[in-house]
Scaffold this active site. Sequence first.
Site, mmCIF file in Angstrom:
data_model
loop_
_atom_site.group_PDB
_atom_site.id
_atom_site.type_symbol
_atom_site.label_atom_id
_atom_site.label_comp_id
_atom_site.label_asym_id
_atom_site.label_seq_id
_atom_site.Cartn_x
_atom_site.Cartn_y
_atom_site.Cartn_z
ATOM 1 N N PRO A 177 -58.319 23.791 -57.878
ATOM 2 C CA PRO A 177 -58.006 23.113 -56.612
ATOM 3 C C PRO A 177 -56.621 22.467 -56.541
ATOM 4 O O PRO A 177 -56.485 21.254 -56.414
ATOM 5 C CB PRO A 177 -59.119 22.078 -56.495
ATOM 6 C CG PRO A 177 -59.419 21.723 -57.918
ATOM 7 C CD PRO A 177 -59.266 23.002 -58.698
ATOM 8 N N CYS A 178 -55.579 23.292 -56.585
ATOM 9 C CA CYS A 178 -54.223 22.742 -56.464
ATOM 10 C C CYS A 178 -53.991 22.141 -55.070
ATOM 11 O O CYS A 178 -53.057 21.355 -54.879
ATOM 12 C CB CYS A 178 -53.179 23.811 -56.769
ATOM 13 S SG CYS A 178 -53.260 25.284 -55.741
#
Length: 283
Positions: free
Chosen positions: A247-248
Amino acid sequence: MKETQNELNYSRIAEALRFIRDNRKEQPRLGTIAEAVNMSPFHFQRIFKEWAGITPKHFLQYLNVEYAKRILQETHASLFDTALKLGLSGTGRLHDLFITIEGMTPGEYKSGGVNLRINYSFATTPFGDILIASTPKGICNMEFADDHLETFNALQRKFPNARFCQMCDAIQQNALFIFTQDWNKLGEIKLHLRGTEFQMKVWEALLKIPMGGMTTYGDIAASIDNPRACRAVGTAVGENPVAFLIPCHRVIRATGEIGNYHWGNIRKTAILGWEAAKEEQHK
């Protein structure tokens, strides 16, 4: 290729979010936003709620950047506490999902994928089409594919010597359930990634950001015991090969602003709001 209803709805929502971002200082009302995307307020609200699970007003409470900045400036709260004050859940179900990373061997890395078989397929998500690719060990690539051919060509350039087969295998199907199923019921998702030791540390740190939570590049750098490496962390975050699962999109600027995203900051805004809505539904 004909747009599906889900894709059409997302494109309308993305257009609305773009309008809201460009006119944020005026805090446009529902009717103004609906008019900007050529829809009636009633129809826009209905489509939005079908897509996100909550009303536009509720959705935007999660994304009010000015409010987040004000909390940070006035209280010096951490971003995690800020998320809580914005109404986000501090505990994420995706974080509880056991995701493992198994790095490729140095030989696989250097050879460009010689003797590596990669299955790939295209799928529709709430945020547009996605290209997902897997080896027998796990997911090796997942990217939003606004242009199918160019996205696949980019995958081939990453693994120029691999054998590619267009098929959706069980590993891919299990990963894609993350968009459609209750996160409590998902099975183990494994990742088979190609990256440097530093990149792998950053990507593992990203996996620890809870659903509904946010962090900064500085926080990530501190978490891997390299507090001065903010710029290098930013580069590693931008080179994340697996959209959404790693989840950047949960990394924002220290000011509280949403910031950039490899697959577009409008898409990032939509993902953050969608995740928040999912968390709200599970409370």
